[in-house]
Motif scaffolding. Sequence first.
Motif, PDB file in Angstrom:
ATOM      1  N   THR B 132     -32.344  12.166   5.505  1.00 37.94           N
ATOM      2  CA  THR B 132     -33.379  13.026   5.306  1.00 37.94           C
ATOM      3  C   THR B 132     -33.461  13.027   3.811  1.00 37.94           C
ATOM      4  OG1 THR B 132     -30.793  14.625   4.839  1.00 37.94           O
ATOM      5  CG2 THR B 132     -31.582  14.789   7.105  1.00 37.94           C
ATOM      6  N   ASP B 133     -34.247  12.307   3.487  1.00 31.35           N
ATOM      7  CA  ASP B 133     -34.558  11.955   2.251  1.00 31.35           C
ATOM      8  C   ASP B 133     -35.719  12.942   1.332  1.00 31.35           C
ATOM      9  OD1 ASP B 133     -34.643   9.802   3.498  1.00 31.35           O
ATOM     10  OD2 ASP B 133     -35.695   8.838   1.772  1.00 31.35           O
ATOM     11  N   ASP B 134     -36.462  12.827   2.571  1.00 34.33           N
ATOM     12  CA  ASP B 134     -37.929  13.006   2.251  1.00 34.33           C
ATOM     13  C   ASP B 134     -38.576  14.532   1.624  1.00 34.33           C
ATOM     14  OD1 ASP B 134     -40.990  13.241   2.120  1.00 34.33           O
ATOM     15  OD2 ASP B 134     -41.392  12.440   4.216  1.00 34.33           O
ATOM     16  N   VAL B 135     -38.146  14.392   0.711  1.00 30.52           N
ATOM     17  CA  VAL B 135     -38.817  16.706   0.114  1.00 30.52           C
ATOM     18  C   VAL B 135     -40.252  17.189   0.543  1.00 30.52           C
ATOM     19  CG1 VAL B 135     -37.797  15.362  -2.276  1.00 30.52           C
ATOM     20  CG2 VAL B 135     -39.727  16.096  -1.952  1.00 30.52           C
ATOM     21  N   ALA B 136     -40.866  16.257   0.988  1.00 31.65           N
ATOM     22  CA  ALA B 136     -42.494  15.922   1.142  1.00 31.65           C
ATOM     23  C   ALA B 136     -42.327  17.152   2.894  1.00 31.65           C
ATOM     24  CB  ALA B 136     -43.642  15.373   1.195  1.00 31.65           C
ATOM     25  N   SER B 137     -41.236  16.921   3.628  1.00 31.51           N
ATOM     26  CA  SER B 137     -40.739  17.185   5.382  1.00 31.51           C
ATOM     27  C   SER B 137     -40.377  18.422   5.316  1.00 31.51           C
ATOM     28  CB  SER B 137     -40.703  16.213   5.790  1.00 31.51           C
ATOM     29  OG  SER B 137     -39.052  15.840   5.476  1.00 31.51           O
ATOM     30  N   ALA B 138     -39.703  19.010   4.136  1.00 32.41           N
ATOM     31  CA  ALA B 138     -38.648  20.543   4.611  1.00 32.41           C
ATOM     32  C   ALA B 138     -38.646  20.653   3.356  1.00 32.41           C
ATOM     33  CB  ALA B 138     -38.152  20.155   5.061  1.00 32.41           C
ATOM     34  N   ALA B 139     -38.601  22.014   3.085  1.00 30.24           N
ATOM     35  CA  ALA B 139     -37.818  22.929   1.823  1.00 30.24           C
ATOM     36  C   ALA B 139     -36.723  22.290   1.230  1.00 30.24           C
ATOM     37  CB  ALA B 139     -38.233  24.317   1.221  1.00 30.24           C
ATOM     38  N   ALA B 140     -35.973  22.502  -0.207  1.00 31.18           N
ATOM     39  CA  ALA B 140     -34.529  22.335   0.105  1.00 31.18           C
ATOM     40  C   ALA B 140     -34.241  22.930   0.448  1.00 31.18           C
ATOM     41  CB  ALA B 140     -34.819  22.120  -1.254  1.00 31.18           C
ATOM     42  N   ASP B 141     -33.759  24.432   0.514  1.00 28.70           N
ATOM     43  CA  ASP B 141     -32.372  25.326   1.347  1.00 28.70           C
ATOM     44  C   ASP B 141     -32.818  24.525   2.552  1.00 28.70           C
ATOM     45  OD1 ASP B 141     -35.148  25.732   1.969  1.00 28.70           O
ATOM     46  OD2 ASP B 141     -35.039  28.341   1.110  1.00 28.70           O
ATOM     47  N   THR B 142     -33.706  23.643   3.316  1.00 27.79           N
ATOM     48  CA  THR B 142     -33.626  23.143   5.138  1.00 27.79           C
ATOM     49  C   THR B 142     -33.321  21.467   5.117  1.00 27.79           C
ATOM     50  OG1 THR B 142     -36.181  23.678   5.242  1.00 27.79           O
ATOM     51  CG2 THR B 142     -34.041  25.369   6.044  1.00 27.79           C
ATOM     52  N   ALA B 143     -33.008  20.937   4.152  1.00 28.16           N
ATOM     53  CA  ALA B 143     -32.727  20.015   3.965  1.00 28.16           C
ATOM     54  C   ALA B 143     -32.678  18.828   4.943  1.00 28.16           C
ATOM     55  CB  ALA B 143     -31.662  19.312   2.520  1.00 28.16           C
ATOM     56  N   ALA B 144     -31.755  19.695   5.581  1.00 25.85           N
ATOM     57  CA  ALA B 144     -30.928  18.587   6.940  1.00 25.85           C
ATOM     58  C   ALA B 144     -32.609  18.337   7.937  1.00 25.85           C
ATOM     59  CB  ALA B 144     -30.573  19.863   8.009  1.00 25.85           C
ATOM     60  N   LYS B 145     -33.515  19.076   7.995  1.00 22.79           N
ATOM     61  CA  LYS B 145     -35.045  19.267   8.667  1.00 22.79           C
ATOM     62  C   LYS B 145     -35.260  17.871   7.907  1.00 22.79           C
ATOM     63  CE  LYS B 145     -35.319  23.691  11.042  1.00 22.79           C
ATOM     64  NZ  LYS B 145     -36.035  24.275  10.722  1.00 22.79           N
ATOM     65  N   ARG B 146     -35.201  17.192   6.816  1.00 24.29           N
ATOM     66  CA  ARG B 146     -36.272  16.431   6.305  1.00 24.29           C
ATOM     67  C   ARG B 146     -36.486  15.587   6.699  1.00 24.29           C
ATOM     68  NH1 ARG B 146     -35.031  17.691  -0.119  1.00 24.29           N
ATOM     69  NH2 ARG B 146     -36.271  19.271  -0.395  1.00 24.29           N
ATOM     70  N   ARG B 147     -37.231  14.641   6.984  1.00 22.52           N
ATOM     71  CA  ARG B 147     -37.309  12.993   7.069  1.00 22.52           C
ATOM     72  C   ARG B 147     -37.023  11.700   6.551  1.00 22.52           C
ATOM     73  NH1 ARG B 147     -43.459  14.175   7.862  1.00 22.52           N
ATOM     74  NH2 ARG B 147     -43.335  13.337   5.542  1.00 22.52           N
ATOM     75  N   GLY B 148     -36.353  10.917   7.116  1.00 22.53           N
ATOM     76  CA  GLY B 148     -36.135   9.656   6.429  1.00 22.53           C
ATOM     77  C   GLY B 148     -36.362   8.738   6.575  1.00 22.53           C
ATOM     78  N   ILE B 149     -36.807   8.484   4.695  1.00 24.79           N
ATOM     79  CA  ILE B 149     -37.760   7.463   5.172  1.00 24.79           C
ATOM     80  C   ILE B 149     -37.505   6.416   3.411  1.00 24.79           C
ATOM     81  CG2 ILE B 149     -40.029   8.735   5.090  1.00 24.79           C
ATOM     82  CD1 ILE B 149     -39.869   9.076   2.120  1.00 24.79           C
ATOM     83  N   ALA B 150     -37.094   5.967   2.714  1.00 26.97           N
ATOM     84  CA  ALA B 150     -37.008   4.819   1.978  1.00 26.97           C
ATOM     85  C   ALA B 150     -35.123   5.432   1.505  1.00 26.97           C
ATOM     86  CB  ALA B 150     -38.414   4.301   0.807  1.00 26.97           C
ATOM     87  N   GLY B 151     -35.449   6.428   1.668  1.00 25.40           N
ATOM     88  CA  GLY B 151     -34.311   7.356   1.748  1.00 25.40           C
ATOM     89  C   GLY B 151     -32.639   5.904   2.399  1.00 25.40           C
ATOM     90  N   ASP B 152     -33.698   5.858   3.429  1.00 22.94           N
ATOM     91  CA  ASP B 152     -32.684   5.229   4.566  1.00 22.94           C
ATOM     92  C   ASP B 152     -32.056   3.758   3.728  1.00 22.94           C
ATOM     93  OD1 ASP B 152     -32.895   6.279   7.106  1.00 22.94           O
ATOM     94  OD2 ASP B 152     -35.195   4.689   7.227  1.00 22.94           O
ATOM     95  N   LEU B 153     -32.518   2.784   2.853  1.00 29.63           N
ATOM     96  CA  LEU B 153     -31.847   1.801   2.175  1.00 29.63           C
ATOM     97  C   LEU B 153     -30.571   1.982   0.942  1.00 29.63           C
ATOM     98  CD1 LEU B 153     -31.898  -1.072   1.315  1.00 29.63           C
ATOM     99  CD2 LEU B 153     -32.950  -0.385  -0.830  1.00 29.63           C
ATOM    100  N   VAL B 154     -31.424   3.114   0.923  1.00 31.22           N
ATOM    101  CA  VAL B 154     -29.978   3.612  -0.481  1.00 31.22           C
ATOM    102  C   VAL B 154     -28.911   4.083   0.493  1.00 31.22           C
ATOM    103  CG1 VAL B 154     -29.235   5.582  -1.983  1.00 31.22           C
ATOM    104  CG2 VAL B 154     -31.461   4.247  -1.843  1.00 31.22           C
ATOM    105  N   VAL B 155     -28.357   5.281   1.417  1.00 32.90           N
ATOM    106  CA  VAL B 155     -27.705   6.053   2.092  1.00 32.90           C
ATOM    107  C   VAL B 155     -27.107   3.902   2.871  1.00 32.90           C
ATOM    108  CG1 VAL B 155     -26.837   7.076   4.159  1.00 32.90           C
ATOM    109  CG2 VAL B 155     -28.591   7.731   2.285  1.00 32.90           C
ATOM    110  N   PHE B 156     -28.017   3.239   3.347  1.00 32.25           N
ATOM    111  CA  PHE B 156     -27.102   2.727   4.307  1.00 32.25           C
ATOM    112  C   PHE B 156     -26.797   1.875   3.081  1.00 32.25           C
ATOM    113  CE2 PHE B 156     -30.779   2.948   7.299  1.00 32.25           C
ATOM    114  CZ  PHE B 156     -30.346   3.862   8.205  1.00 32.25           C
ATOM    115  N   LYS B 157     -26.922   1.397   1.686  1.00 30.12           N
ATOM    116  CA  LYS B 157     -26.636   0.788   1.472  1.00 30.12           C
ATOM    117  C   LYS B 157     -24.943   1.390  -0.092  1.00 30.12           C
ATOM    118  CE  LYS B 157     -24.837  -1.976  -2.598  1.00 30.12           C
ATOM    119  NZ  LYS B 157     -24.151  -1.569  -2.625  1.00 30.12           N
ATOM    120  N   ILE B 158     -25.034   2.422   0.460  1.00 32.19           N
ATOM    121  CA  ILE B 158     -23.561   3.104   0.153  1.00 32.19           C
ATOM    122  C   ILE B 158     -23.114   2.986   1.097  1.00 32.19           C
ATOM    123  CG2 ILE B 158     -22.403   5.287  -0.410  1.00 32.19           C
ATOM    124  CD1 ILE B 158     -24.363   4.268  -2.729  1.00 32.19           C
ATOM    125  N   ALA B 159     -23.182   3.598   3.066  1.00 33.54           N
ATOM    126  CA  ALA B 159     -21.777   3.440   3.466  1.00 33.54           C
ATOM    127  C   ALA B 159     -21.428   1.830   3.437  1.00 33.54           C
ATOM    128  CB  ALA B 159     -23.056   3.662   4.838  1.00 33.54           C
TER     129      ALA B 159
END
Lengths: 572, 572
Positions: B132-159
């Motif tokens: 849920t990395d895309d800050v454009a898709s929801a506000a910070a206080d509802t971050a769980a609603k955010r879409r996933g975009i290129a942050g996919d790479l980041v999170v999967f790399k860490i995992a």
Amino acid sequence: MTTIFDAPEDFAVTALAGFSSIYARNVRLVKGGVVRSTKVPKGKVAVVIGGGSGHYPAFAGYVGPGLADAAVAGDVFASPSTAAVARVCRHADQGGGVLLGFGNYAGDVLNFGVAAERLRAEGIDVRIVPVTDDVASAAADTAAKRRGIAGDLVVFKIAGAAAEAGLSLDEVERISRFANDRTVSFGVAFGGCTLPGANHPLFTVSKGEMALGLGIHGEPGISEEKIVSATELAKLLVGKLLAERPDGTKKVAPVLNGLGSTKYEELFVLWVAVEKELKAAGLEIVDPECGEFVTSLDMQGCSLSLLWLDEELETYWRAPCDAPVLRKGTIISAEPATDVISDEDGPATFAPASQASKESGKCIARLIGKVADALKQAEDELGRIDAFAGDGDHGQGMRRGSAAAQDAADVAAAAGAGAASVLAAAGDAWADRAGGTSGAIWGLLLRSWSNAFSDDDKPSDAAIVEGARLALEGVTRLGRARVGDKTLVDALVPFVDALEREFGVHKSLIAAWEIAAKAATDAADATSSLTPKLGRARPLAEKSIGHPDAGAVSLALTARVAADFLKESVDG
Amino acid sequence: MTTIFDAPEDFAVTALAGFSSIYARNVRLVKGGVVRSTKVPKGKVAVVIGGGSGHYPAFAGYVGPGLADAAVAGDVFASPSTAAVARVCRHADQGGGVLLGFGNYAGDVLNFGVAAERLRAEGIDVRIVPVTDDVASAAADTAAKRRGIAGDLVVFKIAGAAAEAGLSLDEVERISRFANDRTVSFGVAFGGCTLPGANHPLFTVSKGEMALGLGIHGEPGISEEKIVSATELAKLLVGKLLAERPDGTKKVAPVLNGLGSTKYEELFVLWVAVEKELKAAGLEIVDPECGEFVTSLDMQGCSLSLLWLDEELETYWRAPCDAPVLRKGTIISAEPATDVISDEDGPATFAPASQASKESGKCIARLIGKVADALKQAEDELGRIDAFAGDGDHGQGMRRGSAAAQDAADVAAAAGAGAASVLAAAGDAWADRAGGTSGAIWGLLLRSWSNAFSDDDKPSDAAIVEGARLALEGVTRLGRARVGDKTLVDALVPFVDALEREFGVHKSLIAAWEIAAKAATDAADATSSLTPKLGRARPLAEKSIGHPDAGAVSLALTARVAADFLKESVDG
């Protein structure tokens, strides 16, 4: 559409800086290019490659162990300057000599060729290998005229592997040339690309059509046809290349290349069909590559390259490498380099010269000053003429180049350089600052001319005339234009012919030069009836009829200024 | 423009096959995805990722040592089916459990979520991490609603790094979720992308404008502004993300991502400016990446992702990995795998069942046959209704799904399965064959309903009513729709409410069901006054007013068929 940039003119340099920052593990940024940031064994042949920018990952993305040692980057779709090539080669040379690889384009042939000559004069052994893989650009029996496209990757990979294996420069050159002989490519374009800062694509392809064999700078293709399915496209690409399959070839290394906006998933879809076609032809596929290797900004399209393998080529194709865009096999040890690269050009030093030659050097510097003044005044007019057949930057290039030549000649003359050194320094500065093909041509012209002079004596009239012939030879040896191509050569040939002939008759340089300058002017005027034959200007060819060639006009103008200068010098 | 394909509907599958052929060193093709072709230690947590196709290198290009163990690939811009996710996870599981990573989209949440439940039922421990990395898709206080975009790479790399380090599933899940909490992205689009076979882009951006925050499937952005210089663009992207910088963060791992037609050289130019902005904010940059990581076919644009590092995240970010598109540090030993993957689904086996439950299973199979008949007849009408708000494929999906459910139920009943198993098998088959969100929803609905049944007894009327509530809970837990969103839920909620209420009053299933089916029909009709709130349909929202939701209509139709079936069964 190329959309992200600050100043369009800084695009190529900034992109290279960004690349070098991201890939600091692989490369170090130097003026005009990048060199490996990892240790290279002393004595190893250096593989230096390059060409214009806008083709990423060509060429900086190929630098790494097992591939290239350095890459030179010109402006977008423009050859790097002779000076840049020479400078990057000096950084890369490890004492084993340099193999210079580049695509077979007029500007690159010129700048890499002249750089090779300069470096040889400095004692560095340099071999050049122009890549000529694009079967669409010339017939098989004139393969040496073909352009270089994605076969660049193939040839440079083989060269890099051979160099990494510790082979001699002779051997690396032989294998690289052999790899080039065995590499063929064919491409299609679905849509054009847009230069940074431009509002329109450099070229367009009709909607629903594909241009067969269109070049990576928009050079004309061989035909336009309806877009076909992936299966049919694979048959087309493979079919074109199979026509040049050497007898007995059983194995092939394919590279399926995306030109920019054709995406990886499309390439993978196409690969499935290409693989099938190659297997159907009885070929064993070895280490295929599929991705972006030689792009053309955001151009839409793809190309297929095939390297016909024998045992030797297969060994080097399979050999490990570790560059930003290509990695194969086990990673080669890549210890970070610890040496410091000094990227500052030190103060120029000149060979000792006789008093007479020093005086001649000063005289040459004054003449170059006059030429620079005249070209500055003519800048707008030359630009206007050039705009009919080209991009209208000829006046600007001539002004910049001649001004740089003037500075360099003044510095050399003030430092006590002789006639040969002053003229050579002027030529080098012209090539390095003017950029483009005309800058390189003028640099070559002056440097070749200087070969008739020495730093020991005042140049004789006969030496001056001989220099003109050397200049013409230099220009036609490394440049590609012939009489009738609507270039500077159309004026230079009659000039040199007239100069030699009249000097033979009258034995007076002034009189001969006067007649030669008139011949150059007449010839430049006569280029109005010609259409340009070279480069990317074909779509504009019709538009240029009735207008002379800007390069020929510049040459005639320079010849005129020199004629006046000679008379004044005698009068004064 | 996506230009190269044979049949558009085979694009994703063929692309994956081509990718797997080229990257045979890294991956093996299985049904619906790829798994590593290198040996994976027994007991290691398997990191399985995925999502729709059209985003290459996401997701197959991330598979390799130190990153993902497997990737599931849906159709272009469509979630993979539950069955595909489950199947690929079974191949990847090494006994250490599975971490399932995907971007936070309704279809993916559903299919990966249901697959996780199926696998858990099989005894495989599975954790899900929606990105849920895309800050454009929801506000910070509802971050769980955010879409996933290129942050996919980041999170999967860490995992991937945490799993490679041998950590437990609990730990890999914790670190992955933490990485997701610390990853923010923001993107801009300059131009749209074209689906294979489509003649027009999926969306367009006005010429000279850029859409801020536009999603990777063309989901609406937050605003459209004039295109700015690279420097200003860097300020915009970095500025948006710095607003969410956690207190005390000193280090950052940036990923500058190209969406397709924005080329590497543009990204490198932008990177120079981004680097400057990050440094000006006092941030130390660790291992930046710049290139194509999550694309959107040939979409023009880019995004910047930042991972706010602490010591732990830095360790895993820097850790070595070797996937087709990302490699870091020293290569991890990657011995070719030698085990044979069987990609055939074996014959289904069912738990032993009582005779009474077997009879009920046959009855359920007959009911599903009636439903399939009715949905087949309604296919065109459902497609027509769906076309007002969606892509008009609802009827086709329902027909395919229910037919598959009928087949599976018949097979299960013939094999002597009990009521619970027959209904579960029907649900799984529906989800797997129908595809898309509605297929997954219907699969989930039937499978959840089956949880109220057993294979030991005939389902009681009370169990049937309880199953309806479980079905609704399942659909709303993993689906995202609520009442008023113009989806199937608008009919399912009144149906379940009425069924429970009337059953409580009358104690007669037939009577209660009849009233509930009417309530569903009324509610489906009433969706005509609503506008859809979810998915990519927003541009079509206006067009759909006055027309009911196709999903709600399907549900009402099914309830009606079941009501008639119940009556007939009693009558007959």
